[in-house]
Design a protein around this motif. Structure first.
Motif, mmCIF file in Angstrom:
data_model
loop_
_atom_site.group_PDB
_atom_site.id
_atom_site.type_symbol
_atom_site.label_atom_id
_atom_site.label_comp_id
_atom_site.label_asym_id
_atom_site.label_seq_id
_atom_site.Cartn_x
_atom_site.Cartn_y
_atom_site.Cartn_z
ATOM 1 N N PHE A 112 0.824 -1.207 0.000
ATOM 2 C CA PHE A 112 0.000 0.000 0.000
ATOM 3 C C PHE A 112 0.861 1.261 0.000
ATOM 4 O O PHE A 112 0.641 2.176 -0.799
ATOM 5 N N PHE A 113 1.861 1.332 0.880
ATOM 6 C CA PHE A 113 2.691 2.532 0.976
ATOM 7 C C PHE A 113 3.577 2.716 -0.256
ATOM 8 O O PHE A 113 3.841 3.842 -0.676
ATOM 9 N N TRP A 114 4.026 1.610 -0.849
ATOM 10 C CA TRP A 114 4.795 1.732 -2.080
ATOM 11 C C TRP A 114 3.939 2.327 -3.190
ATOM 12 O O TRP A 114 4.374 3.217 -3.933
ATOM 13 N N PHE A 115 2.708 1.845 -3.310
ATOM 14 C CA PHE A 115 1.837 2.361 -4.367
ATOM 15 C C PHE A 115 1.271 3.737 -4.031
ATOM 16 O O PHE A 115 0.872 4.476 -4.927
ATOM 17 N N LEU A 162 -6.745 -4.776 -3.058
ATOM 18 C CA LEU A 162 -6.998 -3.503 -2.386
ATOM 19 C C LEU A 162 -5.754 -2.636 -2.255
ATOM 20 O O LEU A 162 -5.813 -1.428 -2.508
ATOM 21 N N ALA A 163 -4.615 -3.219 -1.863
ATOM 22 C CA ALA A 163 -3.419 -2.432 -1.553
ATOM 23 C C ALA A 163 -2.952 -1.550 -2.711
ATOM 24 O O ALA A 163 -2.793 -0.326 -2.535
ATOM 25 N N PRO A 164 -2.715 -2.095 -3.917
ATOM 26 C CA PRO A 164 -2.253 -1.231 -5.005
ATOM 27 C C PRO A 164 -3.302 -0.232 -5.461
ATOM 28 O O PRO A 164 -2.975 0.923 -5.752
ATOM 29 N N ILE A 165 -4.574 -0.657 -5.527
ATOM 30 C CA ILE A 165 -5.630 0.251 -5.987
ATOM 31 C C ILE A 165 -5.793 1.423 -5.024
ATOM 32 O O ILE A 165 -5.829 2.590 -5.431
#
Length: 290
Positions: free
Chosen positions: A47-50, A240-243
């Motif tokens: 999540f934080f990377w994206f 969910l994380a990347p979106i």
């Protein structure tokens, strides 16, 4: 927001289109996130990377009118996500980032409403066709041809920095609907491409950079919504994380990017856009033939 209200009052077309788009957006958001919002299982590192990817990509996109989808999609493809899935993820996120970007440009007076109207329907149709096409074929097959076109457009833009335009931009040109259709189609197939194709061509034809970028980014709201909605029927592998990271990072960056676009010298902006288009097209061409 006053500009939007006045435009809706003067042109019922915009009111009906905004209403229909809002209903589609609510439906898409509900179906996309209702089964994903389990924060207990959220991959926080991803999540934080994206989030960072979304912020950087939208800063570039909002200021230069392109590269959010291209850069985000490149990263997803680089970590092994299939083209159709990657494009679906990017366009779901881009619905929200382009909404933030388009509203920011609108508030700063960067949107040419009559030009936006000419690009709107063809762009949406192109996006729907492109999303359907990518669901049936490998989009990488057409990338070399797109890359060559973009190289040419980048060269035209840079040349205009050093040459006085021979004529003013013609917003009634018959080629504009075809341009928007191609831009929407390419955008769906490549996970991005509306900005490099449409915004760069508008500037190449003599449109003021901030108007070309502001109008293009505003229309991109609906192009992204059309792509995401179409992909929804064919792609069910959502994460969910990347979106969420792409959405939040992009929304945070949008106001700053639109301000940069308005304040930057037009010739400097055009040169930067031209170099970016050429660089991205060379990279796309290379990756598509190796």
């Amino acid at each position: 927001m006053e500009r939007l209200v006045l435009t809706i009052k003067d042109q019922p077309f915009w009111f009906l289109f905004f209403l229909a788009s809002f209903m589609v957006l609510v439906s898409l958001s509900f179906h996309t996130f209702s089964d994903l919002l389990d924060f207990q299982t959220l991959d926080r590192e991803m999540f934080f990377w994206f989030l960072l990817v979304g912020f950087i990509a939208q800063t570039i996109d909002g200021a230069l009118g392109m590269a959010y989808g291209v850069s985000s999609n490149s990263i997803l493809l680089g970590i092994g996500i299939p083209p159709a899935v990657a494009s679906a993820w990017v366009h779901i996120a881009q619905v929200f980032t382009s909404l933030a970007s388009g509203i920011s440009h609108m508030k700063l007076g960067n949107v040419d409403w009559s030009l936006a109207k000419r690009l709107l329907i063809p762009g949406v149709l192109g996006a729907v066709i492109g999303a359907f096409f990518l669901s049936s074929i490998d989009g990488n097959q057409v990338k070399p041809y797109i890359a060559v076109y973009l190289m040419v457009m980048g060269g035209i833009i840079i040349r205009k920095v050093f040459r006085k335009p021979k004529k003013a931009f013609d917003k009634q040109a018959k080629s504009l609907p075809y341009l928007a259709t191609v831009g929407g189609f390419v955008d769906s197939i490549g996970g991005g491409g509306w900005g490099p194709v449409v915004n760069s061509t508008l500037m190449g034809k003599g449109q003021v950079p901030r108007k070309a970028i502001g109008t293009g980014n505003f229309v991109e709201i609906f192009v992204s919504l059309a792509s995401a909605s179409t992909f929804f029927f064919f792609v069910h592998e959502l994460s969910l994380a990347p979106i969420l990271g792409l959405i939040i990072g992009g929304v945070i960056a949008s106001p700053f990017a639109a301000l940069i676009c308005k304040k930057l010298n037009p010739k400097v902006l055009m040169f930067m856009v031209g170099m970016l288009v050429i660089g991205l097209s060379i990279r796309t061409f290379y990756l598509s033939i190796v």
